[in-house]
Design an enzyme around this catalytic site. Structure first.
Site, PDB file in Angstrom:
ATOM      1  N   ASP A 288       0.872  -1.169   0.000  1.00  0.00           N
ATOM      2  CA  ASP A 288       0.000   0.000   0.000  1.00  0.00           C
ATOM      3  C   ASP A 288       0.912   1.223   0.000  1.00  0.00           C
ATOM      4  O   ASP A 288       2.127   1.109   0.169  1.00  0.00           O
ATOM      5  CB  ASP A 288      -0.895  -0.029   1.256  1.00  0.00           C
ATOM      6  CG  ASP A 288      -2.146   0.841   1.130  1.00  0.00           C
ATOM      7  OD1 ASP A 288      -2.113   1.831   0.382  1.00  0.00           O
ATOM      8  OD2 ASP A 288      -3.141   0.540   1.815  1.00  0.00           O
ATOM      9  N   HIS A 289       0.309   2.395  -0.192  1.00  0.00           N
ATOM     10  CA  HIS A 289       1.081   3.631  -0.183  1.00  0.00           C
ATOM     11  C   HIS A 289       1.258   4.129   1.249  1.00  0.00           C
ATOM     12  O   HIS A 289       0.292   4.582   1.860  1.00  0.00           O
ATOM     13  CB  HIS A 289       0.358   4.718  -0.993  1.00  0.00           C
ATOM     14  CG  HIS A 289       0.308   4.462  -2.462  1.00  0.00           C
ATOM     15  ND1 HIS A 289      -0.873   4.479  -3.186  1.00  0.00           N
ATOM     16  CD2 HIS A 289       1.291   4.193  -3.355  1.00  0.00           C
ATOM     17  CE1 HIS A 289      -0.612   4.236  -4.453  1.00  0.00           C
ATOM     18  NE2 HIS A 289       0.688   4.053  -4.588  1.00  0.00           N
ATOM     19  N   TYR A 464      -4.996   3.881   2.004  1.00  0.00           N
ATOM     20  CA  TYR A 464      -6.087   2.912   1.838  1.00  0.00           C
ATOM     21  C   TYR A 464      -6.139   2.376   0.408  1.00  0.00           C
ATOM     22  O   TYR A 464      -7.193   2.324  -0.212  1.00  0.00           O
ATOM     23  CB  TYR A 464      -7.433   3.520   2.239  1.00  0.00           C
ATOM     24  CG  TYR A 464      -7.399   4.234   3.577  1.00  0.00           C
ATOM     25  CD1 TYR A 464      -6.679   3.713   4.652  1.00  0.00           C
ATOM     26  CD2 TYR A 464      -8.084   5.433   3.762  1.00  0.00           C
ATOM     27  CE1 TYR A 464      -6.637   4.371   5.869  1.00  0.00           C
ATOM     28  CE2 TYR A 464      -8.050   6.096   4.986  1.00  0.00           C
ATOM     29  CZ  TYR A 464      -7.329   5.554   6.034  1.00  0.00           C
ATOM     30  OH  TYR A 464      -7.298   6.219   7.240  1.00  0.00           O
ATOM     31  N   HIS A 465      -4.960   1.940  -0.071  1.00  0.00           N
ATOM     32  CA  HIS A 465      -4.829   1.403  -1.424  1.00  0.00           C
ATOM     33  C   HIS A 465      -4.186   0.009  -1.408  1.00  0.00           C
ATOM     34  O   HIS A 465      -3.181  -0.216  -2.076  1.00  0.00           O
ATOM     35  CB  HIS A 465      -3.972   2.333  -2.298  1.00  0.00           C
ATOM     36  CG  HIS A 465      -4.508   3.700  -2.474  1.00  0.00           C
ATOM     37  ND1 HIS A 465      -3.707   4.795  -2.792  1.00  0.00           N
ATOM     38  CD2 HIS A 465      -5.766   4.188  -2.404  1.00  0.00           C
ATOM     39  CE1 HIS A 465      -4.448   5.867  -2.894  1.00  0.00           C
ATOM     40  NE2 HIS A 465      -5.705   5.533  -2.655  1.00  0.00           N
ATOM     41  N   PRO A 466      -4.720  -0.963  -0.663  1.00  0.00           N
ATOM     42  CA  PRO A 466      -4.077  -2.279  -0.631  1.00  0.00           C
ATOM     43  C   PRO A 466      -4.182  -2.984  -1.980  1.00  0.00           C
ATOM     44  O   PRO A 466      -5.234  -2.968  -2.622  1.00  0.00           O
ATOM     45  CB  PRO A 466      -4.863  -3.031   0.444  1.00  0.00           C
ATOM     46  CG  PRO A 466      -6.211  -2.376   0.460  1.00  0.00           C
ATOM     47  CD  PRO A 466      -5.949  -0.924   0.149  1.00  0.00           C
TER      48      PRO A 466
END
Length: 534
Positions: A288-289, A464-466
């Site tokens: 993720d970021h 919130y970019h899994p």
């Protein structure tokens, strides 16, 4: 209940697949969503995202395992639980990623996924209110992509700071160049969120060959003789003639594969799950970021915020929104941002900014604080740390163990440190000088690299970019093959969502997830037509 295709998940990918696979009027499709219909005013109102991210009604509200490199903290992992999935609770920012991201996918054993290959599928979905019809943007798709109707004036101070630091302005992050600062376009339409349920699923729900089932938990995929035959839910079984598509996202899709006997044999044995196909890579490659937020108070009431001036202003804004769909509540709050290089000469930007003209609390998990201020998020675009998702129970309602292993590499730590220093320079620019008050995060006392790394360990989360937990590729360890995203070793079982990304894109992941579904839907339907012709 028998269908040609069963799609698990009515989110960003599942809604697209449902629309495209039923467009011929002949293919029967069932979409199964564990969440509820997306009928909340908080979902439709862009500023509602602030409540959706922390609530549990429309959000699974997962948390990671304690993170070794973040002072043993758990970090939030919100995931949408409604029609539209995470597109119903996200920040609505429409970013595709950098050209080099997709070219890298092609060199990582995913032929057909280069930038030139995927651009037509981005354009296919899109109807862009300002940019539609050029070589990069669509003007006749279903997904509305719009400019902010009433941008906040603090954004101009942010852009002016970029000018002074030689960061160019960019009117289109999805066009010829990504680098620069500018206003984000969002998946909104006439002041309201435009989720994938709005764009793709709802228009198809009157088709007799589409069935949408909400409030059902899929327990496992039924596999017989190495072929997916259907799914078992908490309300009975459904049969699939052509196949099953997992579109449940980077957390739930690997969990469902594992619960279906597909994964690491040793881990499955510990849970008492019979092995169907052994592949230890299921659940691996989670990333993720990594992101930190810097905050300042301001001396005026210029920003969104709670105060003697801000409260009546918010009341007027509510009236403006509910009667005209304009103003503060039509804002996604994260109105502006951009992309920058922290090291001159590198091929592409390595950090992304999200500018927030709203005064938030410094207490984790709390939204409001009294007063006015602004925040600037900075995240690492191409992190190198990798983690895992693993089922911990045979019950799918029990959250899996989510370990992104954040900030495990020196690259991630050094890049976020440089990005934090650059963000601070932006916030200390003369364009902000006349309004700047106290620096709340990281605080004036944090000046050395050691101080800032301590701040990062204490405050770092994700955007919130899994992605990545069912990686596509041509090698034996890949979870899905790259053409139709069929699970390796099996027939009739596909994974189509952000979990198949071999490497995260440089930016918000929703647009790329939609693109993935567009591309695979076309491949599936092309194969179906060939089968019928034969």
């Amino acid at each position: 209940m028998e269908f040609d295709w069963i799609i698990v998940g009515a989110g960003s990918a599942g809604s697209v697949l449902a629309n495209r696979l039923t467009a011929d009027g002949r293919t029967t499709v069932a979409v199964i969503e564990a969440g509820k219909p997306d009928n909340s005013v908080l979902i439709k109102m862009p500023m509602g995202l602030m409540w959706l991210m922390g609530g549990k009604r429309w959000n699974y509200g997962f948390r990671s395992s304690p993170q070794e490199h973040l002072d043993k903290r758990e970090v939030p992992v919100p995931r949408g639980k409604a029609l539209g999935g995470s597109s119903s609770i996200n920040g609505m920012i429409y970013i595709r990623g950098h050209r080099t991201d997709f070219d890298a996918w092609a060199t990582m054993g995913c032929p057909g996924w280069s930038y030139d290959d995927v651009l037509p599928y981005f354009r296919k979905s899109e109807v862009n209110g300002r940019l539609g019809g050029d070589g990069y943007h669509g003007d006749d798709g279903e997904l509305h992509v719009s400019d902010n109707r009433d941008p906040h004036r603090l954004n101009e101070r942010f852009f002016g700071a970029g000018d002074m630091l030689q960061i160019p302005r960019n009117p289109d992050f999805n066009g010829a160049h990504q680098e620069g600062l500018g206003m984000y376009q969002t998946t909104t339409h006439e002041g309201k969120r435009w989720s994938t349920a709005d764009a793709f699923l709802r228009p198809a729900m009157n088709r007799p060959n589409l069935t949408v089932l909400t409030g059902r938990q899929v327990r496992r995929v039924i596999v017989e003789d190495k072929r997916a035959k259907g799914v078992e839910t908490d309300q009975g079984k459904l049969t699939a003639r052509a196949g099953v598509i997992l579109a449940a996202g980077a957390i739930a899709s690997p969990q469902l594969l594992q619960l279906s006997g597909i994964g690491d044999p040793a881990r499955l044995s510990q849970l008492g799950i019979d092995l169907v196909y052994g592949n230890p890579a299921v659940g691996d490659n989670l990333h993720d970021h990594p992101n930190v937020m810097l905050m300042r108070k301001i001396k005026s009431s210029e920003s969104y915020g709670l105060s003697l001036v801000g409260i009546p202003r918010a009341a007027l804004a509510a009236f403006n929104y509910f009667y005209r769909n304009r103003g503060m509540f039509a804002s996604n709050v994260v109105e502006a941002g951009g992309f920058a290089r922290t090291i001159p000469g590198i091929p592409a930007p390595d950090v992304q900014f999200h500018f927030v003209p709203f005064h938030r609390s410094t207490v984790p998990g709390r939204i409001y604080a009294w007063g006015h201020g602004y925040a600037l998020h900075v995240c690492v675009l191409r992190p190198t740390s990798r983690g895992r998702v693993d089922a911990v129970s045979r019950d799918p309602a029990v959250a899996p163990r989510i370990d992104p292993n954040m900030m495990a590499t020196e690259y991630d730590r050094e890049t976020l440190l440089r990005g934090t220093r650059l963000a601070r320079r932006i916030m200390e620019s003369p364009t902000f000088a006349e309004v700047n008050g106290e620096e709340l995060l990281p605080g004036e006392q944090a000046q050395s690299d050691e101080d800032l790394m301590a701040f990062i360990r204490e405050r770092c989360g994700t955007v919130y970019h899994p992605v990545g937990t069912c990686r596509m590729g041509s090698d034996a360890e890949a979870v899905v093959e790259p053409h139709r995203l069929t699970v390796n070793g099996l027939n009739g079982l596909h994974v189509v969502d952000a979990s198949v990304m071999p490497q995260i894109v440089s930016g918000n992941t929703n647009a790329a997830t939609i693109m993935i579904a567009e591309k695979v839907a076309e491949a599936i339907m092309a194969e179906a037509r060939m089968s019928r012709a034969a």
